[in-house]
Design a protein around this motif. Sequence first.
Motif, PDB file in Angstrom:
ATOM      1  N   ASP A  77       0.710  -0.998  -0.126  1.00 29.03           N
ATOM      2  CA  ASP A  77       0.030  -0.085   0.056  1.00 29.03           C
ATOM      3  C   ASP A  77       0.927   1.320  -0.015  1.00 29.03           C
ATOM      4  OD1 ASP A  77      -2.202  -1.575   0.223  1.00 29.03           O
ATOM      5  OD2 ASP A  77      -2.580  -1.513   2.228  1.00 29.03           O
ATOM      6  N   ILE A  78       2.095   1.156   0.717  1.00 29.87           N
ATOM      7  CA  ILE A  78       2.843   2.389   0.992  1.00 29.87           C
ATOM      8  C   ILE A  78       4.069   2.526  -0.094  1.00 29.87           C
ATOM      9  CG2 ILE A  78       4.187   3.830   2.674  1.00 29.87           C
ATOM     10  CD1 ILE A  78       2.431   2.453   4.672  1.00 29.87           C
ATOM     11  N   GLY A  79       4.476   1.378  -0.123  1.00 23.88           N
ATOM     12  CA  GLY A  79       5.918   1.374  -1.004  1.00 23.88           C
ATOM     13  C   GLY A  79       6.732   0.775   0.050  1.00 23.88           C
ATOM     14  N   ASN A  80       8.034   0.551  -0.663  1.00 27.07           N
ATOM     15  CA  ASN A  80       9.200   0.019   0.094  1.00 27.07           C
ATOM     16  C   ASN A  80       9.783   1.140   1.023  1.00 27.07           C
ATOM     17  OD1 ASN A  80       9.134  -2.372  -1.725  1.00 27.07           O
ATOM     18  ND2 ASN A  80      10.464  -1.591  -3.036  1.00 27.07           N
ATOM     19  N   LEU A  81      10.385   0.398   1.904  1.00 26.63           N
ATOM     20  CA  LEU A  81      11.005   1.414   2.956  1.00 26.63           C
ATOM     21  C   LEU A  81      12.347   1.573   2.372  1.00 26.63           C
ATOM     22  CD1 LEU A  81      10.950  -1.303   5.939  1.00 26.63           C
ATOM     23  CD2 LEU A  81       9.568   0.770   5.898  1.00 26.63           C
ATOM     24  N   PRO A  82      12.743   3.032   2.848  1.00 25.16           N
ATOM     25  CA  PRO A  82      12.374   3.806   4.244  1.00 25.16           C
ATOM     26  C   PRO A  82      11.086   4.614   3.846  1.00 25.16           C
ATOM     27  CG  PRO A  82      14.349   4.620   3.369  1.00 25.16           C
ATOM     28  CD  PRO A  82      13.934   3.682   2.572  1.00 25.16           C
ATOM     29  N   TRP A  83      10.123   4.846   4.808  1.00 21.96           N
ATOM     30  CA  TRP A  83       8.723   5.520   4.394  1.00 21.96           C
ATOM     31  C   TRP A  83       9.185   6.857   4.894  1.00 21.96           C
ATOM     32  CZ3 TRP A  83       5.332   1.398   6.901  1.00 21.96           C
ATOM     33  CH2 TRP A  83       5.067   0.156   6.498  1.00 21.96           C
ATOM     34  N   ASP A  84       8.157   7.674   4.729  1.00 20.96           N
ATOM     35  CA  ASP A  84       7.717   8.996   5.016  1.00 20.96           C
ATOM     36  C   ASP A  84       7.967   9.085   6.624  1.00 20.96           C
ATOM     37  OD1 ASP A  84       7.332  11.808   5.836  1.00 20.96           O
ATOM     38  OD2 ASP A  84       6.162  11.910   4.092  1.00 20.96           O
ATOM     39  N   ARG A  85       8.535   9.545   7.268  1.00 19.45           N
ATOM     40  CA  ARG A  85       8.891   9.455   8.883  1.00 19.45           C
ATOM     41  C   ARG A  85       7.475  10.079   9.317  1.00 19.45           C
ATOM     42  NH1 ARG A  85      15.367  10.564   9.809  1.00 19.45           N
ATOM     43  NH2 ARG A  85      15.918   8.576   9.047  1.00 19.45           N
ATOM     44  N   ALA A  86       6.806  10.875   8.635  1.00 11.91           N
ATOM     45  CA  ALA A  86       5.549  11.526   9.203  1.00 11.91           C
ATOM     46  C   ALA A  86       4.570  10.399   9.455  1.00 11.91           C
ATOM     47  CB  ALA A  86       4.911  12.443   8.330  1.00 11.91           C
ATOM     48  N   TYR A  87       4.667   9.204   8.594  1.00  8.42           N
ATOM     49  CA  TYR A  87       3.573   8.200   8.869  1.00  8.42           C
ATOM     50  C   TYR A  87       3.946   7.879  10.284  1.00  8.42           C
ATOM     51  CZ  TYR A  87       3.308   8.209   3.828  1.00  8.42           C
ATOM     52  OH  TYR A  87       3.302   8.429   2.473  1.00  8.42           O
ATOM     53  N   PHE A  88       5.080   7.660  10.700  1.00  5.33           N
ATOM     54  CA  PHE A  88       5.359   7.121  12.398  1.00  5.33           C
ATOM     55  C   PHE A  88       4.702   7.987  13.154  1.00  5.33           C
ATOM     56  CE2 PHE A  88       8.402   4.854   9.694  1.00  5.33           C
ATOM     57  CZ  PHE A  88       8.045   3.331   9.994  1.00  5.33           C
ATOM     58  N   ALA A  89       4.834   9.412  12.919  1.00  2.00           N
ATOM     59  CA  ALA A  89       4.397  10.070  13.820  1.00  2.00           C
ATOM     60  C   ALA A  89       2.951  10.254  14.077  1.00  2.00           C
ATOM     61  CB  ALA A  89       5.076  11.855  13.523  1.00  2.00           C
ATOM     62  N   ASP A  90       2.330  10.063  12.878  1.00  3.69           N
ATOM     63  CA  ASP A  90       0.742   9.854  12.666  1.00  3.69           C
ATOM     64  C   ASP A  90       0.321   8.601  13.530  1.00  3.69           C
ATOM     65  OD1 ASP A  90       0.805  12.243  11.188  1.00  3.69           O
ATOM     66  OD2 ASP A  90       0.714  11.380   9.294  1.00  3.69           O
ATOM     67  N   VAL A  91       0.956   7.569  13.254  1.00  2.48           N
ATOM     68  CA  VAL A  91       0.608   6.384  13.997  1.00  2.48           C
ATOM     69  C   VAL A  91       0.789   6.602  15.569  1.00  2.48           C
ATOM     70  CG1 VAL A  91       1.126   4.014  14.336  1.00  2.48           C
ATOM     71  CG2 VAL A  91       0.834   4.921  11.938  1.00  2.48           C
ATOM     72  N   CYS A  92       1.909   7.065  15.951  1.00  4.44           N
ATOM     73  CA  CYS A  92       2.140   7.158  17.396  1.00  4.44           C
ATOM     74  C   CYS A  92       1.118   7.941  17.947  1.00  4.44           C
ATOM     75  CB  CYS A  92       3.518   7.574  17.598  1.00  4.44           C
ATOM     76  SG  CYS A  92       4.754   6.222  17.185  1.00  4.44           S
ATOM     77  N   GLU A  93       0.912   8.986  17.493  1.00  2.00           N
ATOM     78  CA  GLU A  93       0.005  10.147  17.781  1.00  2.00           C
ATOM     79  C   GLU A  93      -1.425   9.593  18.054  1.00  2.00           C
ATOM     80  OE1 GLU A  93      -0.464  14.945  17.144  1.00  2.00           O
ATOM     81  OE2 GLU A  93      -0.812  13.819  15.574  1.00  2.00           O
ATOM     82  N   ALA A  94      -2.065   8.715  17.041  1.00  2.00           N
ATOM     83  CA  ALA A  94      -3.279   8.043  17.144  1.00  2.00           C
ATOM     84  C   ALA A  94      -3.309   7.165  18.278  1.00  2.00           C
ATOM     85  CB  ALA A  94      -3.697   7.888  15.663  1.00  2.00           C
ATOM     86  N   VAL A  95      -2.460   6.440  18.295  1.00  2.22           N
ATOM     87  CA  VAL A  95      -2.336   5.297  19.476  1.00  2.22           C
ATOM     88  C   VAL A  95      -2.220   5.540  20.472  1.00  2.22           C
ATOM     89  CG1 VAL A  95      -0.933   3.340  19.893  1.00  2.22           C
ATOM     90  CG2 VAL A  95      -1.203   3.689  17.403  1.00  2.22           C
ATOM     91  N   LEU A  96      -1.492   6.578  20.694  1.00  3.10           N
ATOM     92  CA  LEU A  96      -1.308   7.280  22.151  1.00  3.10           C
ATOM     93  C   LEU A  96      -2.524   8.203  22.692  1.00  3.10           C
ATOM     94  CD1 LEU A  96       2.644   7.677  22.506  1.00  3.10           C
ATOM     95  CD2 LEU A  96       1.251   5.941  23.542  1.00  3.10           C
ATOM     96  N   GLY A  97      -3.023   8.584  21.546  1.00  2.00           N
ATOM     97  CA  GLY A  97      -4.069   9.671  21.936  1.00  2.00           C
ATOM     98  C   GLY A  97      -5.288   8.898  22.048  1.00  2.00           C
ATOM     99  N   GLU A  98      -6.115   8.856  20.824  1.00  2.00           N
ATOM    100  CA  GLU A  98      -7.340   8.355  20.685  1.00  2.00           C
ATOM    101  C   GLU A  98      -7.294   6.993  21.070  1.00  2.00           C
ATOM    102  OE1 GLU A  98     -11.507   7.923  20.202  1.00  2.00           O
ATOM    103  OE2 GLU A  98     -10.282   9.814  19.935  1.00  2.00           O
ATOM    104  N   GLY A  99      -6.479   6.086  20.807  1.00  2.00           N
ATOM    105  CA  GLY A  99      -6.219   4.645  21.300  1.00  2.00           C
ATOM    106  C   GLY A  99      -5.836   4.360  22.788  1.00  2.00           C
ATOM    107  N   ARG A 100      -5.385   5.489  23.480  1.00  2.00           N
ATOM    108  CA  ARG A 100      -5.088   5.486  24.851  1.00  2.00           C
ATOM    109  C   ARG A 100      -4.154   4.377  25.147  1.00  2.00           C
ATOM    110  NH1 ARG A 100     -10.364   6.917  24.232  1.00  2.00           N
ATOM    111  NH2 ARG A 100     -11.118   4.756  24.695  1.00  2.00           N
ATOM    112  N   ALA A 101      -3.106   3.981  24.362  1.00  7.07           N
ATOM    113  CA  ALA A 101      -2.147   2.946  24.518  1.00  7.07           C
ATOM    114  C   ALA A 101      -1.033   3.695  25.731  1.00  7.07           C
ATOM    115  CB  ALA A 101      -1.409   2.578  23.480  1.00  7.07           C
ATOM    116  N   ARG A 102      -0.399   2.606  26.466  1.00  6.74           N
ATOM    117  CA  ARG A 102       0.399   3.409  27.475  1.00  6.74           C
ATOM    118  C   ARG A 102       1.828   3.815  27.019  1.00  6.74           C
ATOM    119  NH1 ARG A 102      -1.082   1.343  32.598  1.00  6.74           N
ATOM    120  NH2 ARG A 102       0.960   2.422  33.406  1.00  6.74           N
ATOM    121  N   VAL A 103       2.345   2.829  25.985  1.00  2.00           N
ATOM    122  CA  VAL A 103       3.670   3.213  25.399  1.00  2.00           C
ATOM    123  C   VAL A 103       4.022   2.590  24.163  1.00  2.00           C
ATOM    124  CG1 VAL A 103       6.290   2.856  25.913  1.00  2.00           C
ATOM    125  CG2 VAL A 103       4.733   2.528  27.950  1.00  2.00           C
TER     126      VAL A 103
END
Length: 755
Positions: A77-103
């Motif tokens: 879906d995204i393409g070969n690594l390395p990816w745009d690092r903003a993807y990791f920021a978006d995922v972490c922000e969503a997981v810790l925010g709306e997802g309420r994960a601990r770490v």
Amino acid sequence: MHAAGLRFHSVPRPSKALLLRLLLILPIPALWCMLHYTGRLAFLENFTVDWRFKWRGELPPPLKVVYVDIDSKSITDIGNLPWDRAYFADVCEAVLGEGRARVVGIDYIFSERGRPEVADMERFQRGTWRLAQYLFQQPEPPVVVAASYAAADDRDINGMPIVRQFPRVLDPPEAEPEPPELPEFRVGNRIYNAPNVGLIDTMAGSTREVPMFAQVGPMTWWHMSLEIARLYWKLPPSAIRLEDGRIVLVGGDGARLAEIPLRDGQDLEVNWFSKWESPHNLRMSFTNVLVAARMLKSEIPEDRQAAARLLGVMEGAIVLIGPVDPLLFDTAPTSLDDYPVPRVGIHGNLLKTIFSKKFLRHPAPVFSFLIILGTTAVVCAMSLAGGARGVIWKGVAMLLMVGYVWISFEAFGHGHWILPVIAPLGASFTTCFAAIVMQLVEEEGQKRRIKGMFGTYISPELVNQMVESGEEPKLGGSEVPITAYFSDIQNFTQTAESLSPVELVEWMNQYLSVCTDAITQKGGALDKYIGDAVVAMFGAPVAQADHASRACVAACRVHQRLGELRKQWMLDFGARWGGVWRMCTRIGLNTGVAVVGNMGSRSRFNYTMMGDTVNLASRLEAVSRIYGVDTLVAGSTRAEAERAGCPCVFRLLDTVVVKGRSQPVDVFEVMGLAEELPPMALECRGLFGEGLELYRRQDWDRAAALFMQASRLECTQTLIEGQLTPSRLFMQRCMWMKANPPPPDWNGIFTMETK
């Protein structure tokens, strides 16, 4: 009492033979104790530990761990690594925010070496800045980013790779150790390191023990699992301490939240709680989480609600982001899985080990010695008991050993104790065996006389079979899987003409001795000598699961020892022996089913092999001269060897139809042992492989250019003047093909016109 009525019976003194037996038997269990203590049995003991894991089964997880997989779907879906690092920021922000994960732990190295060669650099910089802003915001988000020693790929001024060695506390370094490769974020002209960093290294690819820290001067880098546990409990970095051979995590109130025992002062054994494919492992594709993160910003309420439902499963969890696609080569076998699985699972199981406090434990060395010696003494006493009940006592001895194995499995399943198994069983068996063998010395005397009579004429394996079976040798054979071995000296006739008959015999004896020793040391059986040719087989008469691997390693050893022999000939005889010191031999190997047994007449026969598998090995030996390689093997040999973990490096050379056959076969060069090959050999293999791909696509010019580069790195020894190498051969083919284009349906298969 009258002295005349007394009779004194002298106590019989033990015979010298009995004393000798005791002297020979007593050191055996002591030797097993030493082998266990020094770790020489660890390889075998690990197999029993794996069986204990599988027997125990999976354990309920003590905390919630969710894996976000960088899988084939994400790469599609995204393409070969390395990816745009903003993807990791978006995922972490969503997981810790709306997802309420601990770490969140990211098992991926963010390095400037990971920058794409061809990409939208503006977008790459924006993504880097986006992730850096997220990680460095206040308060810092609970995100741990990977650091590693194995990921570094530095090179010196000569272009040679520099390998960073993991600093071991028990091995004093020869020089100041280097720090690990840390995650880097270049913003403008400045490079920032992530605030929370965790090591992801394992030792030699093992998933059994993991180094929990690395010390370089005053700096200490902790393993990712420790950093995640610290952030899970919301502790400062100073909460992780090293005390008396264990790691302690201290809470704000001074309470010890975890005390982690270490082996060798640095390593923690992984208590595997579950398989990778398990209902206990919650997993989501990176793509799905990234889409959910974007849907949270949608103006459509249904999209936001769907994203919240997907992320809701992460509430209170530790989220681990890591590569799982096998093509990313970040997999390894575990004690519970029958096949290599993603290494990111190591972090999850380490966290479960730490939080559950179910650490694997070993008995003290003294207690282990008592187990080994006590088991050996009891089993041997029962096994050697004679009389009418001797068979019963032997059965009880066997039940005792089975019972001990059952106890060791129970101790592991209920108490996580790893009791020694190999040493007690090995000491019991070998000690009993030694005692029984000594009792049968006289019977073996007759067998030794038979071997002395016939061992000069037929192979030792056949002599043993004849003695043990008590039957006369018979004609006939059976179909068994083997690896056939053929070797021949190149230009033997021309070389032999320069020697006298006496010198020729001396030279051939030295050569055949070297070849035969290398073959037999790897478990091969010599079939015959045909002049200067050596014919052998692996996998018979004794079956070997790794016969293909043994044959390939033996071929490498033959060439290695011939190189040493050539140097000796040069020193001893110089020009007097002409070109003998430039002698080279070619080897052909093929794996398959062949008829193996006694072949010949009823009055005279030989233990040998026959069949198409054998014929093809002979053909490959001849074909190796055309390609200018030392050892040529069929695709079946390479597949079986790699399946058995062969340490050799193979290079695909061609697909050919040899003389006398109609079916094509892939042929590979055995370039040598991986640990002994120079880096340029692997570079040559890569260039040659790319050239071969273009050659088969009929892109002659580009293929020839790659073959030209590969030829400069060719490691094949061309001791014969004018001998082609594979790269030079294919350069000639490219020129010929360009001048004489093949038909459109050409499949790249080369047909041999001669033997």
